[in-house]
Enzyme design. Sequence first.
Site, PDB file in Angstrom:
ATOM      1  N   TYR A  85       0.124  19.708 -20.380  1.00 37.27           N
ATOM      2  CA  TYR A  85      -0.560  21.141 -19.749  1.00 37.27           C
ATOM      3  C   TYR A  85       0.593  21.846 -19.251  1.00 37.27           C
ATOM      4  O   TYR A  85       0.433  23.307 -19.444  1.00 37.27           O
ATOM      5  CB  TYR A  85      -1.183  20.411 -18.435  1.00 37.27           C
ATOM      6  CG  TYR A  85      -2.043  21.669 -17.651  1.00 37.27           C
ATOM      7  CD1 TYR A  85      -3.400  22.155 -18.451  1.00 37.27           C
ATOM      8  CD2 TYR A  85      -1.906  22.005 -16.472  1.00 37.27           C
ATOM      9  CE1 TYR A  85      -3.772  23.408 -17.807  1.00 37.27           C
ATOM     10  CE2 TYR A  85      -2.536  23.132 -15.666  1.00 37.27           C
ATOM     11  CZ  TYR A  85      -3.794  23.788 -16.576  1.00 37.27           C
ATOM     12  OH  TYR A  85      -4.201  24.586 -16.099  1.00 37.27           O
ATOM     13  N   SER A 125      -0.330  29.764 -15.845  1.00 36.57           N
ATOM     14  CA  SER A 125      -0.400  28.803 -14.583  1.00 36.57           C
ATOM     15  C   SER A 125       1.108  28.946 -13.951  1.00 36.57           C
ATOM     16  O   SER A 125       1.973  29.011 -14.705  1.00 36.57           O
ATOM     17  CB  SER A 125      -0.731  27.222 -15.097  1.00 36.57           C
ATOM     18  OG  SER A 125      -0.334  26.401 -14.037  1.00 36.57           O
TER      19      SER A 125
HETATM   20  P1  NAD Z   1     -12.986  25.019 -15.526  1.00 39.26           P
HETATM   21  O1  NAD Z   1     -12.898  23.671 -16.144  1.00 39.26           O
HETATM   22  O2  NAD Z   1     -14.235  25.022 -14.537  1.00 39.26           O
HETATM   23  O3  NAD Z   1     -13.427  25.925 -16.926  1.00 39.26           O
HETATM   24  C1  NAD Z   1     -13.089  26.046 -18.090  1.00 39.26           C
HETATM   25  C2  NAD Z   1     -14.304  26.241 -18.971  1.00 39.26           C
HETATM   26  O4  NAD Z   1     -13.715  26.130 -20.468  1.00 39.26           O
HETATM   27  C3  NAD Z   1     -15.410  25.173 -19.009  1.00 39.26           C
HETATM   28  O5  NAD Z   1     -16.540  26.006 -18.739  1.00 39.26           O
HETATM   29  C4  NAD Z   1     -15.365  24.504 -20.454  1.00 39.26           C
HETATM   30  O6  NAD Z   1     -16.587  24.143 -20.823  1.00 39.26           O
HETATM   31  C5  NAD Z   1     -14.875  25.577 -21.145  1.00 39.26           C
HETATM   32  N1  NAD Z   1     -14.265  24.820 -22.311  1.00 39.26           N
HETATM   33  C6  NAD Z   1     -13.543  23.892 -22.440  1.00 39.26           C
HETATM   34  N2  NAD Z   1     -13.131  23.520 -23.764  1.00 39.26           N
HETATM   35  C7  NAD Z   1     -13.485  24.653 -24.452  1.00 39.26           C
HETATM   36  C8  NAD Z   1     -13.682  25.029 -25.946  1.00 39.26           C
HETATM   37  N3  NAD Z   1     -13.119  24.040 -26.826  1.00 39.26           N
HETATM   38  N4  NAD Z   1     -14.292  26.028 -26.393  1.00 39.26           N
HETATM   39  C9  NAD Z   1     -14.656  26.873 -25.453  1.00 39.26           C
HETATM   40  N5  NAD Z   1     -14.787  26.418 -24.077  1.00 39.26           N
HETATM   41  C10 NAD Z   1     -14.438  25.593 -23.720  1.00 39.26           C
HETATM   42  O7  NAD Z   1     -11.721  25.539 -15.412  1.00 39.26           O
HETATM   43  P2  NAD Z   1     -11.276  26.557 -14.360  1.00 39.26           P
HETATM   44  O8  NAD Z   1     -10.641  25.755 -13.107  1.00 39.26           O
HETATM   45  O9  NAD Z   1     -12.043  27.482 -14.174  1.00 39.26           O
HETATM   46  O10 NAD Z   1      -9.764  27.199 -15.342  1.00 39.26           O
HETATM   47  C11 NAD Z   1      -9.990  28.203 -16.014  1.00 39.26           C
HETATM   48  C12 NAD Z   1      -8.620  28.432 -16.614  1.00 39.26           C
HETATM   49  O11 NAD Z   1      -7.470  28.719 -15.743  1.00 39.26           O
HETATM   50  C13 NAD Z   1      -8.085  27.395 -17.461  1.00 39.26           C
HETATM   51  O12 NAD Z   1      -7.292  27.753 -18.390  1.00 39.26           O
HETATM   52  C14 NAD Z   1      -7.224  26.514 -16.480  1.00 39.26           C
HETATM   53  O13 NAD Z   1      -6.154  25.853 -17.139  1.00 39.26           O
HETATM   54  C15 NAD Z   1      -6.636  27.990 -15.709  1.00 39.26           C
HETATM   55  N6  NAD Z   1      -5.952  27.385 -14.419  1.00 39.26           N
HETATM   56  C16 NAD Z   1      -6.703  26.773 -13.587  1.00 39.26           C
HETATM   57  C17 NAD Z   1      -6.318  26.655 -12.191  1.00 39.26           C
HETATM   58  C18 NAD Z   1      -6.942  25.831 -10.962  1.00 39.26           C
HETATM   59  O14 NAD Z   1      -6.437  25.663 -10.025  1.00 39.26           O
HETATM   60  N7  NAD Z   1      -8.094  25.880 -11.267  1.00 39.26           N
HETATM   61  C19 NAD Z   1      -4.906  27.056 -11.955  1.00 39.26           C
HETATM   62  C20 NAD Z   1      -4.031  27.307 -13.170  1.00 39.26           C
HETATM   63  C21 NAD Z   1      -4.575  27.746 -14.167  1.00 39.26           C
END
Ligand code: NAD
Length: 272
Positions: A169, A156
């Site tokens: 985080y 991130s």
């Molecule tokens: P999201 O919450 O939509 O998806 C995360 C998924 O992980 C969910 O479907 C959830 O059920 C699953 N999950 C949670 N705990 C789990 C576990 N213990 N075992 C298996 N699955 C599990 O999030 P997103 O926005 O799609 O983010 C995806 C990745 O990108 C994450 O690592 C997040 O930190 C990173 N990220 C997101 C953003 C953003 O702006 N959305 C920015 C930077 C980084």
Amino acid sequence: MKTIVITGAGGILCSTLAEALAKEGHQIALLDLNIEAAQHIADSIKEKGGKAIALKVNVLEKGSLVQAKNRINEEFGACQVLINGAGGNHPAATTDDLFYDTSSNHKEELKTFFNLGMSGIKFVFDLNFMGTLLPTQVFAEDMVEAKEGNIINISSMNSFQPLTKIPAYSGAKAAISNFTQWLAVYFSKVGIRVNALAPGFFLTEQNRRLLTQEDGSLTERGETIIKRTPLRKFGTPEDLISTTRWLCEDGSNFITGIVVPIDGGFSAFSGV
Ligand code: NAD
């Protein structure tokens, strides 16, 4: 055609990657704690003629990962690409205040750094860092055997410069970037490349409460982000597709250990 394992594949960003990679003919294993979400995406891929399997997995339980790997091996063969997408923040690891201020922090209702409990902090560290390390231990076994493979972690913007309010985080994502470099070196002699994406600000369910009001207008934090983003917009999940594809393919054969910002220029801009 490759066998691609994606954790957190039921989520916003990784479901988009799963659909895009399936469209190119790859076999996708969608792993998620939320099996309904993963199954929904797998069904949608299959309806369009793609190959997909959804499996309920907790990325923090090695046994559940090993079970998934056995099933994937039977169905699709060895894992060739691993995308470690499960991750996220938690309100219990988020402060209410941006800056510690002795004049206001005595208000009991305010959650400051001092009120953050161990369990919330540990939850976020474990989900992001251990939730990347453990699936790698399990799925890289196939790649070591084949002497080829690609691992893509999801870091991130926070890993370059921590954002306010979310110390756990930010720290966990910095650990993922560091781990990406460590692993790239460690696996360099066995044909496995390891890289990471560092998404900037994407408006998703995970951060909607932080960035927008109920009527869709920007919160103060949302506005601050847009002002600090030279391209003046939030990203969309589709913005991650071409970089992911590039990192999985031969065109990036001499690239390992990098963390690619996909952030509209946020990390390049000092604000002045
Ligand atoms: P999201 O919450 O939509 O998806 C995360 C998924 O992980 C969910 O479907 C959830 O059920 C699953 N999950 C949670 N705990 C789990 C576990 N213990 N075992 C298996 N699955 C599990 O999030 P997103 O926005 O799609 O983010 C995806 C990745 O990108 C994450 O690592 C997040 O930190 C990173 N990220 C997101 C953003 C953003 O702006 N959305 C920015 C930077 C980084």
